[in-house]
Design a protein around this motif. Structure first.
Motif, PDB file in Angstrom:
ATOM      1  N   GLU A  39      -4.400  -3.891  -8.859  1.00  0.00           N
ATOM      2  CA  GLU A  39      -3.868  -3.239  -7.668  1.00  0.00           C
ATOM      3  C   GLU A  39      -2.574  -2.494  -7.983  1.00  0.00           C
ATOM      4  O   GLU A  39      -2.316  -1.418  -7.432  1.00  0.00           O
ATOM      5  CB  GLU A  39      -3.664  -4.266  -6.563  1.00  0.00           C
ATOM      6  N   ARG A  40      -1.757  -3.056  -8.855  1.00  0.00           N
ATOM      7  CA  ARG A  40      -0.551  -2.346  -9.272  1.00  0.00           C
ATOM      8  C   ARG A  40      -0.926  -1.064 -10.023  1.00  0.00           C
ATOM      9  O   ARG A  40      -0.290  -0.025  -9.853  1.00  0.00           O
ATOM     10  CB  ARG A  40       0.322  -3.255 -10.147  1.00  0.00           C
ATOM     11  N   GLN A  41      -1.959  -1.146 -10.841  1.00  0.00           N
ATOM     12  CA  GLN A  41      -2.408   0.039 -11.566  1.00  0.00           C
ATOM     13  C   GLN A  41      -2.902   1.108 -10.592  1.00  0.00           C
ATOM     14  O   GLN A  41      -2.665   2.306 -10.802  1.00  0.00           O
ATOM     15  CB  GLN A  41      -3.519  -0.333 -12.549  1.00  0.00           C
ATOM     16  N   SER A  42      -3.579   0.697  -9.524  1.00  0.00           N
ATOM     17  CA  SER A  42      -4.058   1.671  -8.539  1.00  0.00           C
ATOM     18  C   SER A  42      -2.888   2.389  -7.872  1.00  0.00           C
ATOM     19  O   SER A  42      -2.992   3.569  -7.528  1.00  0.00           O
ATOM     20  CB  SER A  42      -4.950   0.990  -7.500  1.00  0.00           C
ATOM     21  N   LEU A  43      -1.768   1.684  -7.689  1.00  0.00           N
ATOM     22  CA  LEU A  43      -0.575   2.326  -7.129  1.00  0.00           C
ATOM     23  C   LEU A  43      -0.004   3.349  -8.111  1.00  0.00           C
ATOM     24  O   LEU A  43       0.424   4.435  -7.719  1.00  0.00           O
ATOM     25  CB  LEU A  43       0.478   1.278  -6.792  1.00  0.00           C
ATOM     26  N   LEU A  44       0.013   2.995  -9.385  1.00  0.00           N
ATOM     27  CA  LEU A  44       0.516   3.926 -10.402  1.00  0.00           C
ATOM     28  C   LEU A  44      -0.350   5.173 -10.475  1.00  0.00           C
ATOM     29  O   LEU A  44       0.144   6.282 -10.678  1.00  0.00           O
ATOM     30  CB  LEU A  44       0.559   3.230 -11.765  1.00  0.00           C
ATOM     31  N   GLU A  45      -1.657   5.002 -10.299  1.00  0.00           N
ATOM     32  CA  GLU A  45      -2.588   6.115 -10.451  1.00  0.00           C
ATOM     33  C   GLU A  45      -2.750   6.936  -9.182  1.00  0.00           C
ATOM     34  O   GLU A  45      -3.425   7.973  -9.205  1.00  0.00           O
ATOM     35  CB  GLU A  45      -3.951   5.587 -10.902  1.00  0.00           C
ATOM     36  N   ALA A  46      -2.151   6.501  -8.078  1.00  0.00           N
ATOM     37  CA  ALA A  46      -2.272   7.249  -6.822  1.00  0.00           C
ATOM     38  C   ALA A  46      -1.827   8.693  -7.014  1.00  0.00           C
ATOM     39  O   ALA A  46      -0.911   8.992  -7.787  1.00  0.00           O
ATOM     40  CB  ALA A  46      -1.450   6.577  -5.723  1.00  0.00           C
ATOM     41  N   GLU A  47      -2.463   9.595  -6.297  1.00  0.00           N
ATOM     42  CA  GLU A  47      -2.282  11.025  -6.528  1.00  0.00           C
ATOM     43  C   GLU A  47      -0.858  11.497  -6.246  1.00  0.00           C
ATOM     44  O   GLU A  47      -0.301  12.308  -6.977  1.00  0.00           O
ATOM     45  CB  GLU A  47      -3.267  11.810  -5.663  1.00  0.00           C
ATOM     46  N   ASP A  48      -0.260  11.007  -5.158  1.00  0.00           N
ATOM     47  CA  ASP A  48       1.069  11.470  -4.777  1.00  0.00           C
ATOM     48  C   ASP A  48       1.746  10.404  -3.929  1.00  0.00           C
ATOM     49  O   ASP A  48       1.194   9.325  -3.678  1.00  0.00           O
ATOM     50  CB  ASP A  48       0.993  12.811  -4.033  1.00  0.00           C
ATOM     51  N   ALA A  49       2.963  10.717  -3.455  1.00  0.00           N
ATOM     52  CA  ALA A  49       3.746   9.731  -2.705  1.00  0.00           C
ATOM     53  C   ALA A  49       3.058   9.327  -1.403  1.00  0.00           C
ATOM     54  O   ALA A  49       3.110   8.156  -1.007  1.00  0.00           O
ATOM     55  CB  ALA A  49       5.141  10.283  -2.413  1.00  0.00           C
ATOM     56  N   THR A  50       2.403  10.262  -0.734  1.00  0.00           N
ATOM     57  CA  THR A  50       1.718   9.933   0.513  1.00  0.00           C
ATOM     58  C   THR A  50       0.611   8.920   0.275  1.00  0.00           C
ATOM     59  O   THR A  50       0.525   7.890   0.954  1.00  0.00           O
ATOM     60  CB  THR A  50       1.140  11.202   1.169  1.00  0.00           C
ATOM     61  N   GLU A  51      -0.247   9.214  -0.691  1.00  0.00           N
ATOM     62  CA  GLU A  51      -1.348   8.296  -1.006  1.00  0.00           C
ATOM     63  C   GLU A  51      -0.811   6.940  -1.445  1.00  0.00           C
ATOM     64  O   GLU A  51      -1.342   5.893  -1.078  1.00  0.00           O
ATOM     65  CB  GLU A  51      -2.229   8.897  -2.106  1.00  0.00           C
ATOM     66  N   ARG A  52       0.274   6.950  -2.212  1.00  0.00           N
ATOM     67  CA  ARG A  52       0.849   5.702  -2.733  1.00  0.00           C
ATOM     68  C   ARG A  52       1.431   4.864  -1.587  1.00  0.00           C
ATOM     69  O   ARG A  52       1.273   3.637  -1.564  1.00  0.00           O
ATOM     70  CB  ARG A  52       1.911   6.041  -3.775  1.00  0.00           C
ATOM     71  N   LEU A  53       2.106   5.506  -0.640  1.00  0.00           N
ATOM     72  CA  LEU A  53       2.700   4.776   0.480  1.00  0.00           C
ATOM     73  C   LEU A  53       1.625   4.221   1.410  1.00  0.00           C
ATOM     74  O   LEU A  53       1.775   3.119   1.952  1.00  0.00           O
ATOM     75  CB  LEU A  53       3.665   5.681   1.245  1.00  0.00           C
ATOM     76  N   VAL A  54       0.560   4.967   1.628  1.00  0.00           N
ATOM     77  CA  VAL A  54      -0.553   4.459   2.441  1.00  0.00           C
ATOM     78  C   VAL A  54      -1.129   3.203   1.780  1.00  0.00           C
ATOM     79  O   VAL A  54      -1.362   2.181   2.447  1.00  0.00           O
ATOM     80  CB  VAL A  54      -1.648   5.530   2.604  1.00  0.00           C
ATOM     81  N   LEU A  55      -1.333   3.271   0.473  1.00  0.00           N
ATOM     82  CA  LEU A  55      -1.942   2.151  -0.249  1.00  0.00           C
ATOM     83  C   LEU A  55      -1.026   0.942  -0.290  1.00  0.00           C
ATOM     84  O   LEU A  55      -1.453  -0.190  -0.020  1.00  0.00           O
ATOM     85  CB  LEU A  55      -2.305   2.592  -1.665  1.00  0.00           C
ATOM     86  N   VAL A  56       0.253   1.141  -0.608  1.00  0.00           N
ATOM     87  CA  VAL A  56       1.163  -0.005  -0.720  1.00  0.00           C
ATOM     88  C   VAL A  56       1.390  -0.641   0.652  1.00  0.00           C
ATOM     89  O   VAL A  56       1.532  -1.873   0.758  1.00  0.00           O
ATOM     90  CB  VAL A  56       2.500   0.398  -1.383  1.00  0.00           C
ATOM     91  N   THR A  57       1.377   0.153   1.720  1.00  0.00           N
ATOM     92  CA  THR A  57       1.523  -0.402   3.062  1.00  0.00           C
ATOM     93  C   THR A  57       0.317  -1.275   3.408  1.00  0.00           C
ATOM     94  O   THR A  57       0.468  -2.366   3.979  1.00  0.00           O
ATOM     95  CB  THR A  57       1.682   0.722   4.102  1.00  0.00           C
ATOM     96  N   ARG A  58      -0.874  -0.811   3.047  1.00  0.00           N
ATOM     97  CA  ARG A  58      -2.079  -1.611   3.303  1.00  0.00           C
ATOM     98  C   ARG A  58      -2.050  -2.907   2.504  1.00  0.00           C
ATOM     99  O   ARG A  58      -2.365  -3.989   3.022  1.00  0.00           O
ATOM    100  CB  ARG A  58      -3.333  -0.809   2.955  1.00  0.00           C
ATOM    101  N   LEU A  59      -1.648  -2.825   1.238  1.00  0.00           N
ATOM    102  CA  LEU A  59      -1.604  -4.017   0.392  1.00  0.00           C
ATOM    103  C   LEU A  59      -0.548  -5.011   0.881  1.00  0.00           C
ATOM    104  O   LEU A  59      -0.764  -6.229   0.862  1.00  0.00           O
ATOM    105  CB  LEU A  59      -1.334  -3.613  -1.056  1.00  0.00           C
ATOM    106  N   LEU A  60       0.594  -4.506   1.329  1.00  0.00           N
ATOM    107  CA  LEU A  60       1.632  -5.379   1.886  1.00  0.00           C
ATOM    108  C   LEU A  60       1.145  -6.064   3.168  1.00  0.00           C
ATOM    109  O   LEU A  60       1.425  -7.249   3.397  1.00  0.00           O
ATOM    110  CB  LEU A  60       2.894  -4.574   2.177  1.00  0.00           C
ATOM    111  N   THR A  61       0.426  -5.324   3.978  1.00  0.00           N
ATOM    112  CA  THR A  61      -0.121  -5.889   5.206  1.00  0.00           C
ATOM    113  C   THR A  61      -1.095  -7.019   4.898  1.00  0.00           C
ATOM    114  O   THR A  61      -1.091  -8.077   5.552  1.00  0.00           O
ATOM    115  CB  THR A  61      -0.823  -4.804   6.040  1.00  0.00           C
ATOM    116  N   GLU A  62      -1.932  -6.822   3.879  1.00  0.00           N
ATOM    117  CA  GLU A  62      -2.870  -7.865   3.479  1.00  0.00           C
ATOM    118  C   GLU A  62      -2.130  -9.088   2.947  1.00  0.00           C
ATOM    119  O   GLU A  62      -2.530 -10.229   3.208  1.00  0.00           O
ATOM    120  CB  GLU A  62      -3.836  -7.314   2.422  1.00  0.00           C
ATOM    121  N   GLU A  63      -1.044  -8.875   2.200  1.00  0.00           N
ATOM    122  CA  GLU A  63      -0.238 -10.002   1.708  1.00  0.00           C
ATOM    123  C   GLU A  63       0.369 -10.767   2.879  1.00  0.00           C
ATOM    124  O   GLU A  63       0.417 -12.002   2.873  1.00  0.00           O
ATOM    125  CB  GLU A  63       0.865  -9.489   0.775  1.00  0.00           C
ATOM    126  N   LEU A  64       0.861 -10.049   3.872  1.00  0.00           N
ATOM    127  CA  LEU A  64       1.446 -10.691   5.045  1.00  0.00           C
ATOM    128  C   LEU A  64       0.414 -11.549   5.773  1.00  0.00           C
ATOM    129  O   LEU A  64       0.709 -12.672   6.211  1.00  0.00           O
ATOM    130  CB  LEU A  64       2.004  -9.635   5.990  1.00  0.00           C
TER     131      LEU A  64
END
Length: 221
Positions: free
Chosen positions: A174-199
């Motif tokens: 999952e960390r690798q998927s964040l590194l490979e995200a296309e741009d900041a928008t895609e990365r923020l959408v993904l990290v927000t979803r992953l943080l929500t799942e952790e919560l």
């Protein structure tokens, strides 16, 4: 980059802006450090890293499989110990794509292409949501073990995306998927979803996340 770049695969995903401390004791990587220290311009003391998908940092066989997107690292500190090993610190700069890994005479080398970070207009709503989600995650973590983080979040969207990616404790894929995200928008959408799942997981089972790699620690190599 058209010339081969020294490579140092690691058992972790590194993000731009991260400070990476390493204890270097294996012969090939000691030679890599010596090679970098011979470079006159400190800004040119660079090498690459990619996360190891399968295998190890050390030993004759080493990494059997690595991810193809990693980071360029700049050596910023090097302390040679009496036994010939090194304690070093490197700072991650831009992303790279590994096109070919070569054994090299003294240490691994790779043919890489630098991946530019696209300039995008990140919606303010997404920035606010990412900040709020991380704040909630931080509060939940603080209740379990005390606040593990310090400082304030950056305002720049690119830096914010990289900071949240680095601070969020997630499995390597999952960390690798964040590194490979296309741009900041895609990365923020993904990290927000992953943080929500952790919560959600913390609320269901009040224990620490399974993986806690907010920042790299001293890594035996």
């Amino acid at each position: 980059m058209s010339d081969p770049l020294p490579m140092f695969p690691l058992n972790t995903v590194v993000f731009p802006g991260m400070s990476v401390p390493l204890h270097v004791f294996e012969d090939r990587y000691r030679m890599l450090v010596r090679h970098l220290l011979e470079v006159e311009d400190p800004a040119a003391r660079v090498f690459g890293t990619v996360a190891i998908r399968e295998g190890y940092e050390v030993g004759d066989h080493g990494a059997q499989s690595v991810y193809r997107v990693g980071c360029v690292l700049q050596l910023t500190e090097a302390d040679r110990r009496s036994d010939g090993t090194y304690d070093i610190v490197a700072v991650a700069r831009e992303r790279l794509k590994l096109e070919q890994m070569e054994r090299g005479v003294d240490f691994p080398q790779g043919v890489v292409a630098v991946l530019p970070e696209p300039e995008v207009e990140v919606p303010q709503e997404l920035l606010d949501k990412a900040r709020a989600t991380f704040t909630a995650f931080r509060a939940a973590m603080a209740e379990l073990q005390g606040d593990p983080f310090s400082g304030t979040l950056p305002r720049d969207p690119d830096y914010l995306a990289w900071t949240l990616s680095a601070l969020t404790p997630l499995p390597m894929a999952e960390r690798q998927s964040l590194l490979e995200a296309e741009d900041a928008t895609e990365r923020l959408v993904l990290v927000t979803r992953l943080l929500t799942e952790e919560l959600r997981a913390i609320n269901v089972i009040p224990s620490l996340p399974a993986t806690q790699v907010a920042r790299t620690a001293w890594s035996p190599n």
